[in-house]
Scaffold this motif. Structure first.
Motif, PDB file in Angstrom:
ATOM      1  N   SER A   1       0.823  -1.209   0.000  1.00  0.00           N
ATOM      2  CA  SER A   1       0.000   0.000   0.000  1.00  0.00           C
ATOM      3  C   SER A   1       0.858   1.260   0.000  1.00  0.00           C
ATOM      4  N   TYR A   2       1.920   1.232   0.768  1.00  0.00           N
ATOM      5  CA  TYR A   2       2.809   2.392   0.824  1.00  0.00           C
ATOM      6  C   TYR A   2       3.570   2.577  -0.485  1.00  0.00           C
ATOM      7  N   LEU A   3       4.027   1.474  -1.084  1.00  0.00           N
ATOM      8  CA  LEU A   3       4.840   1.556  -2.289  1.00  0.00           C
ATOM      9  C   LEU A   3       4.032   1.925  -3.536  1.00  0.00           C
ATOM     10  N   ILE A   4       2.816   1.344  -3.690  1.00  0.00           N
ATOM     11  CA  ILE A   4       2.072   1.540  -4.935  1.00  0.00           C
ATOM     12  C   ILE A   4       1.161   2.773  -4.883  1.00  0.00           C
ATOM     13  N   PRO A   5       0.057   2.772  -4.106  1.00  0.00           N
ATOM     14  CA  PRO A   5      -0.772   3.978  -4.083  1.00  0.00           C
ATOM     15  C   PRO A   5      -0.123   5.151  -3.347  1.00  0.00           C
ATOM     16  N   GLY A   6       0.921   4.867  -2.596  1.00  0.00           N
ATOM     17  CA  GLY A   6       1.652   5.932  -1.923  1.00  0.00           C
ATOM     18  C   GLY A   6       2.744   6.506  -2.811  1.00  0.00           C
ATOM     19  N   LEU A   7       3.903   5.840  -2.835  1.00  0.00           N
ATOM     20  CA  LEU A   7       5.068   6.384  -3.533  1.00  0.00           C
ATOM     21  C   LEU A   7       4.949   6.350  -5.052  1.00  0.00           C
ATOM     22  N   LEU A   8       4.538   5.215  -5.641  1.00  0.00           N
ATOM     23  CA  LEU A   8       4.471   5.130  -7.093  1.00  0.00           C
ATOM     24  C   LEU A   8       3.438   6.106  -7.653  1.00  0.00           C
ATOM     25  N   ARG A   9       2.271   6.145  -7.055  1.00  0.00           N
ATOM     26  CA  ARG A   9       1.241   7.091  -7.496  1.00  0.00           C
ATOM     27  C   ARG A   9       1.764   8.528  -7.421  1.00  0.00           C
ATOM     28  N   TYR A  10       2.462   8.857  -6.355  1.00  0.00           N
ATOM     29  CA  TYR A  10       3.010  10.204  -6.201  1.00  0.00           C
ATOM     30  C   TYR A  10       4.028  10.520  -7.299  1.00  0.00           C
ATOM     31  N   ALA A  11       4.918   9.573  -7.581  1.00  0.00           N
ATOM     32  CA  ALA A  11       5.944   9.783  -8.600  1.00  0.00           C
ATOM     33  C   ALA A  11       5.341   9.939  -9.992  1.00  0.00           C
ATOM     34  N   VAL A  12       4.323   9.131 -10.303  1.00  0.00           N
ATOM     35  CA  VAL A  12       3.683   9.211 -11.620  1.00  0.00           C
ATOM     36  C   VAL A  12       3.007  10.562 -11.812  1.00  0.00           C
ATOM     37  N   VAL A  13       2.272  11.025 -10.797  1.00  0.00           N
ATOM     38  CA  VAL A  13       1.582  12.313 -10.894  1.00  0.00           C
ATOM     39  C   VAL A  13       2.591  13.453 -11.028  1.00  0.00           C
ATOM     40  N   LEU A  14       3.684  13.383 -10.269  1.00  0.00           N
ATOM     41  CA  LEU A  14       4.714  14.418 -10.368  1.00  0.00           C
ATOM     42  C   LEU A  14       5.265  14.521 -11.782  1.00  0.00           C
ATOM     43  N   ASN A  15       5.641  13.388 -12.353  1.00  0.00           N
ATOM     44  CA  ASN A  15       6.254  13.408 -13.673  1.00  0.00           C
ATOM     45  C   ASN A  15       5.270  13.794 -14.767  1.00  0.00           C
ATOM     46  N   ALA A  16       4.004  13.449 -14.589  1.00  0.00           N
ATOM     47  CA  ALA A  16       2.989  13.881 -15.548  1.00  0.00           C
ATOM     48  C   ALA A  16       2.882  15.399 -15.561  1.00  0.00           C
ATOM     49  N   THR A  17       2.928  16.001 -14.379  1.00  0.00           N
ATOM     50  CA  THR A  17       2.890  17.455 -14.276  1.00  0.00           C
ATOM     51  C   THR A  17       4.161  18.070 -14.847  1.00  0.00           C
ATOM     52  N   TRP A  18       5.308  17.507 -14.505  1.00  0.00           N
ATOM     53  CA  TRP A  18       6.586  18.069 -14.959  1.00  0.00           C
ATOM     54  C   TRP A  18       6.741  18.006 -16.476  1.00  0.00           C
ATOM     55  N   LEU A  19       6.149  17.011 -17.116  1.00  0.00           N
ATOM     56  CA  LEU A  19       6.242  16.922 -18.576  1.00  0.00           C
ATOM     57  C   LEU A  19       5.593  18.127 -19.260  1.00  0.00           C
ATOM     58  N   VAL A  20       4.608  18.723 -18.598  1.00  0.00           N
ATOM     59  CA  VAL A  20       4.015  19.934 -19.146  1.00  0.00           C
ATOM     60  C   VAL A  20       5.034  21.074 -19.111  1.00  0.00           C
ATOM     61  N   ASN A  21       5.799  21.147 -18.023  1.00  0.00           N
ATOM     62  CA  ASN A  21       6.822  22.190 -17.907  1.00  0.00           C
ATOM     63  C   ASN A  21       7.982  21.973 -18.867  1.00  0.00           C
ATOM     64  N   SER A  22       8.329  20.720 -19.122  1.00  0.00           N
ATOM     65  CA  SER A  22       9.507  20.402 -19.933  1.00  0.00           C
ATOM     66  C   SER A  22       9.141  20.101 -21.375  1.00  0.00           C
TER      67      SER A  22
END
Length: 225
Positions: A133-154
């Motif tokens: 639960s911590y690794l998938i909906p916690g950390l992985l979900r957070y990392a995916v959302v971050l990079n999706a947002t950052w791709l707009v900037n880059s």
């Protein structure tokens, strides 16, 4: 939704109005996204629009892909970002009690909503292990959302992307696209919130304004059909 419908289209650009229950939900979702509080994100985004691809742009794409994607978070803000940001009118954000409440308790809300909440829900409701639960909906979900947002900037800024080009041309348009809800889940979400009475006053760019801008600065590829 905390980023796209919330801090971006609602609080940064005021492209529609949201009633209190929706604003609370979007603030909750924004803390779950953990990308700075609503006030700071909106301030920096307004600076980004006003001074794109200059030293006053927090994630200036002219400094390269790595900087605009993630590198800007590893260094201190350029003095011009701070200077230009301090000159913006942010009275609308300061007057929003939900924005200021979230800012006041942001760190605690991130710990609880971004990490504890997504870990406990799968563990409690369907017996997932706490570690998964911590690794998938916690950390992985957070990392995916971050990079999706950052791709707009880059990527979107370095190589171009239709929706984002439209958005920078007409930033107050709630759909961020001339195509409305096509491939645009956030627009569908906002439309549904209006349908059930939790949002209203969506701002839209007229076809006449779009065509006038195309004729003035377009490259000839626009197809009005």
């Amino acid at each position: 939704m905390g980023i796209t419908a919330g801090v971006h289209r609602l609080w940064s650009h005021r492209s529609y109005k949201a009633k209190l229950p929706l604003r609370i939900f979007l603030a909750f979702a924004n803390s779950m996204a953990f990308q700075n509080d609503i006030y700071e994100w909106s301030r920096d985004h307004r600076v980004h629009h006003k001074h794109s691809e200059t030293n006053a742009d927090p994630h200036n794409a002219s400094r390269g892909f790595f900087f605009s994607h993630i590198g800007w978070l590893f260094v201190r803000k350029h003095p011009e970002v701070i200077e230009k940001g301090s000159k913006l009118d942010l009275s609308d954000l300061k007057a929003d009690s939900i924005v200021m409440f979230q800012r006041r308790y942001y760190k605690a809300s991130v710990v609880l909503i971004c990490f504890v909440f997504p870990t406990l829900v799968p563990w409690y409701f369907w017996g997932e292990s706490l570690w998964v639960s911590y690794l998938i909906p916690g950390l992985l979900r957070y990392a995916v959302v971050l990079n999706a947002t950052w791709l707009v900037n880059s990527a979107a800024h370095m190589w171009g992307e239709g929706f984002h080009n439209f958005h920078h041309t007409f930033p107050s348009d709630y759909a961020t696209s001339e195509f409305g809800s096509v491939l645009n889940f956030t627009t569908v979400f906002i439309d549904f919130m209006c349908f059930i009475g939790l949002a209203q006053d969506r701002k839209r760019t007229s076809q006449e304004a779009i065509k006038a801008r195309v004729q003035r600065t377009g490259d000839g590829s626009y197809n009005s059909g």
